[in-house]
Design an enzyme around this catalytic site. Structure first.
Site, mmCIF file in Angstrom:
data_model
loop_
_atom_site.group_PDB
_atom_site.id
_atom_site.type_symbol
_atom_site.label_atom_id
_atom_site.label_comp_id
_atom_site.label_asym_id
_atom_site.label_seq_id
_atom_site.Cartn_x
_atom_site.Cartn_y
_atom_site.Cartn_z
ATOM 1 N N LYS A 13 31.637 37.085 25.615
ATOM 2 C CA LYS A 13 32.598 36.676 26.417
ATOM 3 C C LYS A 13 33.550 35.693 25.837
ATOM 4 O O LYS A 13 34.649 35.750 25.837
ATOM 5 C CB LYS A 13 32.013 36.461 27.883
ATOM 6 C CG LYS A 13 31.027 37.201 28.216
ATOM 7 C CD LYS A 13 30.757 36.897 29.874
ATOM 8 C CE LYS A 13 29.916 35.586 29.693
ATOM 9 N NZ LYS A 13 28.583 35.761 29.358
ATOM 10 N N ARG A 88 29.390 34.465 39.319
ATOM 11 C CA ARG A 88 28.310 34.874 38.821
ATOM 12 C C ARG A 88 27.452 35.349 40.168
ATOM 13 O O ARG A 88 26.455 35.914 39.973
ATOM 14 C CB ARG A 88 27.463 33.938 38.067
ATOM 15 C CG ARG A 88 27.875 33.732 36.674
ATOM 16 C CD ARG A 88 26.824 32.870 35.798
ATOM 17 N NE ARG A 88 27.533 32.477 34.858
ATOM 18 C CZ ARG A 88 27.061 32.329 33.520
ATOM 19 N NH1 ARG A 88 25.972 32.595 33.041
ATOM 20 N NH2 ARG A 88 28.042 31.896 32.441
ATOM 21 N N ARG A 127 22.478 32.279 17.435
ATOM 22 C CA ARG A 127 23.360 31.254 17.948
ATOM 23 C C ARG A 127 22.570 29.888 18.274
ATOM 24 O O ARG A 127 23.175 28.750 17.851
ATOM 25 C CB ARG A 127 23.984 31.641 19.290
ATOM 26 C CG ARG A 127 25.363 30.640 19.714
ATOM 27 C CD ARG A 127 25.813 31.106 21.063
ATOM 28 N NE ARG A 127 25.095 31.034 22.192
ATOM 29 C CZ ARG A 127 25.519 31.664 23.292
ATOM 30 N NH1 ARG A 127 26.602 32.223 23.423
ATOM 31 N NH2 ARG A 127 24.988 31.515 24.461
ATOM 32 N N ARG A 133 22.404 24.983 20.653
ATOM 33 C CA ARG A 133 22.443 25.030 22.254
ATOM 34 C C ARG A 133 20.869 24.665 22.943
ATOM 35 O O ARG A 133 20.012 25.526 22.498
ATOM 36 C CB ARG A 133 23.137 26.054 22.675
ATOM 37 C CG ARG A 133 24.806 25.841 23.305
ATOM 38 C CD ARG A 133 25.245 27.096 23.540
ATOM 39 N NE ARG A 133 24.897 27.472 24.699
ATOM 40 C CZ ARG A 133 25.275 28.309 25.599
ATOM 41 N NH1 ARG A 133 26.443 28.833 25.382
ATOM 42 N NH2 ARG A 133 24.845 29.055 26.950
ATOM 43 N N ARG A 144 17.711 33.713 31.643
ATOM 44 C CA ARG A 144 19.287 33.866 31.720
ATOM 45 C C ARG A 144 19.471 35.331 32.198
ATOM 46 O O ARG A 144 20.396 35.857 32.662
ATOM 47 C CB ARG A 144 20.189 33.164 30.808
ATOM 48 C CG ARG A 144 20.155 31.720 30.905
ATOM 49 C CD ARG A 144 20.503 31.032 29.817
ATOM 50 N NE ARG A 144 21.670 31.432 28.824
ATOM 51 C CZ ARG A 144 21.653 31.014 27.677
ATOM 52 N NH1 ARG A 144 20.813 30.713 27.051
ATOM 53 N NH2 ARG A 144 22.636 31.676 27.046
HETATM 54 P P1 ADP Z 1 25.700 32.238 28.830
HETATM 55 O O1 ADP Z 1 26.647 33.338 29.766
HETATM 56 O O2 ADP Z 1 25.534 32.794 27.457
HETATM 57 O O3 ADP Z 1 24.299 32.066 29.694
HETATM 58 P P2 ADP Z 1 27.506 30.228 29.574
HETATM 59 O O4 ADP Z 1 27.953 29.136 28.428
HETATM 60 O O5 ADP Z 1 28.453 30.851 30.324
HETATM 61 O O6 ADP Z 1 26.388 30.879 28.784
HETATM 62 O O7 ADP Z 1 26.811 29.315 30.802
HETATM 63 C C1 ADP Z 1 25.782 28.476 30.265
HETATM 64 C C2 ADP Z 1 24.971 27.763 31.744
HETATM 65 O O8 ADP Z 1 25.871 27.397 32.654
HETATM 66 C C3 ADP Z 1 24.144 28.963 32.581
HETATM 67 O O9 ADP Z 1 23.074 29.515 32.078
HETATM 68 C C4 ADP Z 1 24.397 28.293 34.136
HETATM 69 O O10 ADP Z 1 23.140 27.359 34.026
HETATM 70 C C5 ADP Z 1 25.623 27.544 33.752
HETATM 71 N N1 ADP Z 1 26.972 28.213 34.505
HETATM 72 C C6 ADP Z 1 27.866 28.663 33.857
HETATM 73 N N2 ADP Z 1 28.650 29.261 34.831
HETATM 74 C C7 ADP Z 1 28.132 29.399 36.012
HETATM 75 C C8 ADP Z 1 28.330 29.725 37.332
HETATM 76 N N3 ADP Z 1 29.452 30.616 37.572
HETATM 77 N N4 ADP Z 1 27.502 29.607 38.102
HETATM 78 C C9 ADP Z 1 26.259 29.009 38.115
HETATM 79 N N5 ADP Z 1 25.893 28.531 37.023
HETATM 80 C C10 ADP Z 1 26.632 28.747 35.870
#
Ligand code: ADP
Length: 191
Positions: A13, A88, A127, A133, A144
């Site tokens: 994404k 989300r 990654r 990370r 996740r």
């Molecule tokens: P990925 O989609 O690869 O899991 P992101 O970088 O989008 O990674 O998000 C990393 C972390 O940030 C998530 O696992 C969560 O803990 C937090 N996070 C990101 N966006 C949200 C959201 N909209 N609501 C709740 N937690 C979020």
């Protein structure tokens, strides 16, 4: 133009979001990136969010919603934005509806990247090695994915019912996926 890009963790994404947002001259707003920047800077928001992120859990809605509200209020997001990683949860969908309606606009399109689960775990583990990370261990990745399937995948139906959904095959080369996304967008927007 107000867009959302969705897809399971590791679907690519972030990469696609930057390209699409660049094309339309709008900011790509990644909640994950904003959280990580806050964690690095040691802000109170970062300290709070880190506990959840490290465990692969979602940061609570109140925290996330407020952060997005503040971000889309910024000057550069007035003409529009592409959200990556938000909403989300169903509660976040409602909040976002309110935020957008308040400005007198509406959501244009929700892009969804469809990707195979096993391929995702492999991508994410790679990654982890290249970017280091903290939340890219196999156990956390599985958590996740589980959360995505439980809490976020249902949003796809919500947006499909609203007629906003554009689903695109997210497998294969980055450039091919980008091309598919632009082709899909061209069916609804002049670009
Ligand atoms: P990925 O989609 O690869 O899991 P992101 O970088 O989008 O990674 O998000 C990393 C972390 O940030 C998530 O696992 C969560 O803990 C937090 N996070 C990101 N966006 C949200 C959201 N909209 N609501 C709740 N937690 C979020």
């Amino acid at each position: 133009m107000r867009l959302i890009i969705m897809g399971p963790p590791g679907a690519g994404k972030g990469t696609q979001a930057k390209t699409i947002a660049g094309h339309f001259g709008i900011p790509a707003i990644s909640t994950g990136d904003i959280f990580r920047a806050n964690v690095s800077a040691g802000t109170p928001l970062g300290v709070e969010a880190k506990r959840f992120m490290d465990a692969g859990e979602y940061v609570p809605d109140e925290i996330t919603n407020l952060m997005v509200r503040n971000r889309i209020d910024e000057e550069d997001a007035v003409p529009g934005f592409l959200l990556d990683g938000y909403p989300r949860t169903l509660q976040q969908v409602e909040e976002l509806d309110g935020m957008i309606a308040f400005t007198g606009h509406s959501l244009d399109t929700v892009l969804v990247l469809a990707v195979d689960d096993e391929e995702l775990v492999q991508r994410l583990l790679q990654r982890a090695q290249s970017e280091g990370r903290a939340d890219d261990t196999e156990e956390v990745i599985r958590r996740r994915q589980e959360l995505y399937n439980e809490q976020t995948a249902p949003l796809i139906d919500v947006y499909r019912e609203r007629g906003l959904l554009l689903e695109v095959d997210g497998m294969g080369e980055v450039d091919d996926v980008t091309e598919r996304l632009f082709e899909a967008l061209a069916t609804v927007h002049e670009s």
